[in-house]
Write a protein that holds these residues in place. Sequence first.
Motif, short mmCIF file in Angstrom:
data_model
loop_
_atom_site.label_atom_id
_atom_site.label_comp_id
_atom_site.label_asym_id
_atom_site.label_seq_id
_atom_site.Cartn_x
_atom_site.Cartn_y
_atom_site.Cartn_z
N GLY A 156 34.14 33.37 28.12
CA GLY A 156 34.64 33.77 29.43
C GLY A 156 34.28 32.77 30.51
O GLY A 156 33.61 31.76 30.26
N LEU A 157 34.74 33.05 31.71
CA LEU A 157 34.44 32.22 32.87
C LEU A 157 34.00 33.11 34.03
O LEU A 157 34.63 34.13 34.33
CB LEU A 157 35.67 31.41 33.31
N SER A 158 32.91 32.71 34.67
CA SER A 158 32.45 33.36 35.88
C SER A 158 32.97 32.53 37.05
O SER A 158 32.63 31.35 37.17
CB SER A 158 30.93 33.43 35.92
N ILE A 159 33.81 33.13 37.88
CA ILE A 159 34.47 32.39 38.96
C ILE A 159 34.02 32.93 40.31
O ILE A 159 34.02 34.14 40.55
CB ILE A 159 36.01 32.45 38.83
N LEU A 160 33.66 32.00 41.18
CA LEU A 160 33.38 32.30 42.58
C LEU A 160 34.54 31.75 43.39
O LEU A 160 34.83 30.55 43.36
CB LEU A 160 32.08 31.64 43.02
N LEU A 161 35.23 32.64 44.10
CA LEU A 161 36.38 32.27 44.93
C LEU A 161 35.98 32.31 46.40
O LEU A 161 35.64 33.37 46.93
CB LEU A 161 37.54 33.24 44.68
N GLU A 162 35.98 31.14 47.03
CA GLU A 162 35.75 31.08 48.47
C GLU A 162 37.11 31.13 49.16
O GLU A 162 37.87 30.17 49.14
CB GLU A 162 35.01 29.80 48.85
N LYS A 163 37.40 32.27 49.76
CA LYS A 163 38.74 32.56 50.27
C LYS A 163 38.84 32.13 51.74
O LYS A 163 38.37 32.84 52.64
CB LYS A 163 39.04 34.05 50.12
N THR A 164 39.43 30.97 51.98
CA THR A 164 39.59 30.47 53.34
C THR A 164 41.02 30.57 53.84
O THR A 164 41.27 30.40 55.03
CB THR A 164 39.12 29.01 53.45
N LEU A 165 41.98 30.82 52.93
CA LEU A 165 43.38 31.01 53.32
C LEU A 165 43.64 32.49 53.56
O LEU A 165 43.21 33.34 52.78
CB LEU A 165 44.33 30.50 52.23
#
Length: 271
Positions: A81-90
């Motif tokens: 699996g993948l652990s994803i951190l999404l920094e949402k600037t849009l």
Amino acid sequence: MAARETAYAKINLALHVRSRREDGYHALETLFAFVDQGDTLSASPAPADTLRTTGEFGQEAGDPFANLVTRALGKLPRPGGLSILLEKTLPVAAGLGGGSADAGAVFRIVRDLHGLPDDWRDRAASLGADVPACVESVTCIGRGTGTELEPVASDLADTPVLLVNPRLPLSTGPVFAAWDGADRGPLPTGSVREIALAGRNDLEAPAIGLQPEIAQVLDALRETDPWLARMSGSGATCFALYSSTDALDRAAARLARDRPGWWQLQGRLRP
């Protein structure tokens, strides 16, 4: 191995709606371009796929199980699996393909770590019409629902661009539903610059009908002396293209002073 990708903001330099299709979608001709700024995704190996969101618009990204990042992960077979951190600037529901750009970044992360299946374009299209274009994030023409892509050499690479949103979300469905159904003609031919100048956005009028402040954004942008100002996608974000970085900086400073409540992002067009 960790990976990091920018989910480049998508803009439609031109968007011609030609007809309503029997399947409920619309036949489009659009000129996609991408800004060198956007959301940021950081990924690391994990026992199972997980998603965490931060950033100014992180709370608006919705349920992780409905988020396009999670759905994109579900489309791509890979070991572990993948652990994803999404920094949402849009901003969300803004005509910038934000969720689609995030999904496109996931495809690139998986491509770099594990490779993509041969049918990745079909898998991307199943997530949304903008996703295949967002995987590559380069200037191209989209036809059909926007998934039939034609690469083009851009003469607008590195063009200074300003994105402005009045902080009003606008869902795509109601904007398409408000389109008057008139076919105003095909996408022009020529260079990317010529297509952009001679083109139009057929969703601009219905979007303004739903969110009149979009017209104020366009008026404000046009007062900053760009060589092109237009709404992107189904709105509510609008963009302006400038001949120099100084002109972009002056425009951004002016709007920050006059309209401090509006969201804005400065960048350059990718090739």
